[in-house]
Motif scaffolding. Sequence first.
Motif, short mmCIF file in Angstrom:
data_model
loop_
_atom_site.label_atom_id
_atom_site.label_comp_id
_atom_site.label_asym_id
_atom_site.label_seq_id
_atom_site.Cartn_x
_atom_site.Cartn_y
_atom_site.Cartn_z
N CYS A 118 0.81 -1.23 0.00
CA CYS A 118 0.00 0.00 0.00
C CYS A 118 0.84 1.27 0.00
N GLN A 119 2.06 1.20 -0.49
CA GLN A 119 2.88 2.39 -0.65
C GLN A 119 2.85 2.84 -2.10
N GLN A 120 3.37 4.04 -2.35
CA GLN A 120 3.47 4.49 -3.73
C GLN A 120 4.69 3.88 -4.38
N ALA A 121 4.67 3.82 -5.70
CA ALA A 121 5.82 3.32 -6.46
C ALA A 121 5.98 4.18 -7.70
N ASN A 122 7.21 4.32 -8.16
CA ASN A 122 7.50 5.02 -9.40
C ASN A 122 7.95 3.99 -10.43
N ILE A 123 7.03 3.67 -11.35
CA ILE A 123 7.24 2.61 -12.32
C ILE A 123 8.02 3.15 -13.51
N PRO A 124 9.06 2.45 -13.96
CA PRO A 124 9.78 2.93 -15.15
C PRO A 124 8.89 2.90 -16.39
N VAL A 125 9.19 3.76 -17.33
CA VAL A 125 8.46 3.83 -18.59
C VAL A 125 9.42 3.41 -19.70
N TYR A 126 9.02 2.40 -20.48
CA TYR A 126 9.87 1.88 -21.56
C TYR A 126 9.23 2.17 -22.91
N SER A 127 10.02 2.69 -23.84
CA SER A 127 9.55 2.99 -25.18
C SER A 127 10.00 1.90 -26.14
N PHE A 128 9.04 1.29 -26.83
CA PHE A 128 9.37 0.26 -27.82
C PHE A 128 9.84 0.87 -29.13
N LYS A 129 9.58 2.15 -29.34
CA LYS A 129 10.07 2.79 -30.57
C LYS A 129 11.53 3.16 -30.45
N THR A 130 11.95 3.63 -29.27
CA THR A 130 13.35 4.00 -29.07
C THR A 130 14.15 2.87 -28.44
N HIS A 131 13.47 1.79 -28.00
CA HIS A 131 14.13 0.67 -27.33
C HIS A 131 14.93 1.13 -26.12
N GLN A 132 14.34 2.05 -25.35
CA GLN A 132 15.06 2.58 -24.21
C GLN A 132 14.10 2.93 -23.08
N ARG A 133 14.57 2.76 -21.85
CA ARG A 133 13.81 3.20 -20.69
C ARG A 133 13.91 4.71 -20.56
N LEU A 140 2.48 5.59 -9.25
CA LEU A 140 1.29 4.77 -9.02
C LEU A 140 1.05 4.64 -7.52
N TYR A 141 -0.21 4.67 -7.16
CA TYR A 141 -0.57 4.48 -5.76
C TYR A 141 -2.06 4.17 -5.66
N GLY A 142 -2.41 3.35 -4.69
CA GLY A 142 -3.80 3.22 -4.31
C GLY A 142 -4.57 2.06 -4.89
N ALA A 143 -3.91 1.05 -5.46
CA ALA A 143 -4.63 -0.07 -6.04
C ALA A 143 -4.95 -1.13 -4.99
N THR A 144 -6.20 -1.58 -4.98
CA THR A 144 -6.58 -2.70 -4.13
C THR A 144 -6.20 -4.02 -4.78
#
Length: 499
Positions: A118-133, A140-144
Amino acid sequence: MLKMFTSPRPELGQAKKNTVLVSHGRPPWYGEDGHRISDSYVIGIAGGSGSGKTHVARQIVKALGSIPSVVILSQDSFYKKHTPEQLVLAHASAFDFDHPDSIDMPLFAECLSQLKSCQQANIPVYSFKTHQREDEGRYLYGATIIITEGIMALQDPGLRELYDLKLFVQCDSDLMLARRLKRDVAERGRTVNGILEQYLRYVKPAYDNFVLPSQRHADIIVPGSNNAVAIDIISTHIRRQLQERSNSFRPKMAMPHLFPSISGKTVQDLNLTVLPQTPQLQGIFTILRSRTTSRQDFIFFVDRLSTVVMEHALRYLPFAPYTVTTPLELPFTGKVMDAKYVCGVSILRSGGALERGFRRVLHDVPMGSLLVQSNDHDGEPLLLHVMLPVCLRDRRTSGDAYVFLLDAQIGTGAAAFMAVRILLDHGVKPEHIIFVTFLVAKGGGISVLRRAFPQIKIVTAGVDDIMEEGWLDGLEEGEGRQVWAMMPGFGQMGDRYYL
């Protein structure tokens, strides 16, 4: 339906499966002692590329119907950051994205563990066009309910320990290849030759060596098509698990004297700061309580009261000595605010009535908001919206932040309790939380709130003695929705201020 999360930015070229779904709000995940009593429910879905993992995840959400907030988290977000040499191979379809080593499993497990607890998290974002994170992550926060899906979702032992339910999607190899061809051409800009070469060189061997063997860890094998029966069984099991974790919370806040374990304290014992009841303050209260006060006068005196109570609340910020030079070229040693980060968070919508006074006193600090509303069926609080300042969304800064939490009234205290719990989930220190309000109910949830969180500060302009139980849209007890009202109170502060 209000969204708690945002989807990835389309310009990053991410696959459509890297989106977040939400539903009907998050119920309390804590008890009246303030401690977490249930983790988020986590489902892991593995299967070959193109087997239908994302479709199964979405079908589960659809079958669940009216459920708390849900996030679908894709393994593809956790591809490792690539070197220039690896990028050249990736653009030539010569990089192995289907080997376990291509995925940052420790980071995947860390983010999933944060969300589960139940903590927040900072999820990485990956681009399939540039093949790079990308450098910028996604908060993200608050999912049951958290659904993770990926070809290696069941391959890593650290991830498997976090799952409450493990699924494997089984599908015909020809169908998986056809789906992959269609997806990669349409969504990732690949050529058919490149897709086939990558499939034969990397995808198929990885499926045989890593993905298919992980099937033995699954609790349920789900067909990749024609799986309505399996989806129904899974959704029934999840609903039962959520029901077992539910907690009846608001009655314990509204009527604490009925629950011996949380009674026995009075307002005077609770380190609650009540403004001195000066004639000026009593005059403002008289105007605000009157049903005949015009809306223009009501707004004026609400803003005036919010400024007074905010100025009183500033005493809880740290200050340090500071010397300046006056226009007469003489030194003067005074005080300067000594807090690294200061922000405000308004509990919508009545908390917005304090924002103008907050801005008059602290004009250059960020402002966030929370939306907590009562469930129509049982009156329990539901978290529907979170928009916090940047300094609270990162644990590297949230521990140094002082937060003014704003709400017009603390009656049952259920919304206030949830708001405090949200700040603590983000790493804010309880002694750095300053709750500013116009009115509290002595016979309501204030005693429970302060017993659970003795280090927070509550500053109020007044105290009402009575909390009265009633039934909305019903004539007798048990009919309609149960509500509690402060007496004599202000009425619906948000309605009177905004409408």
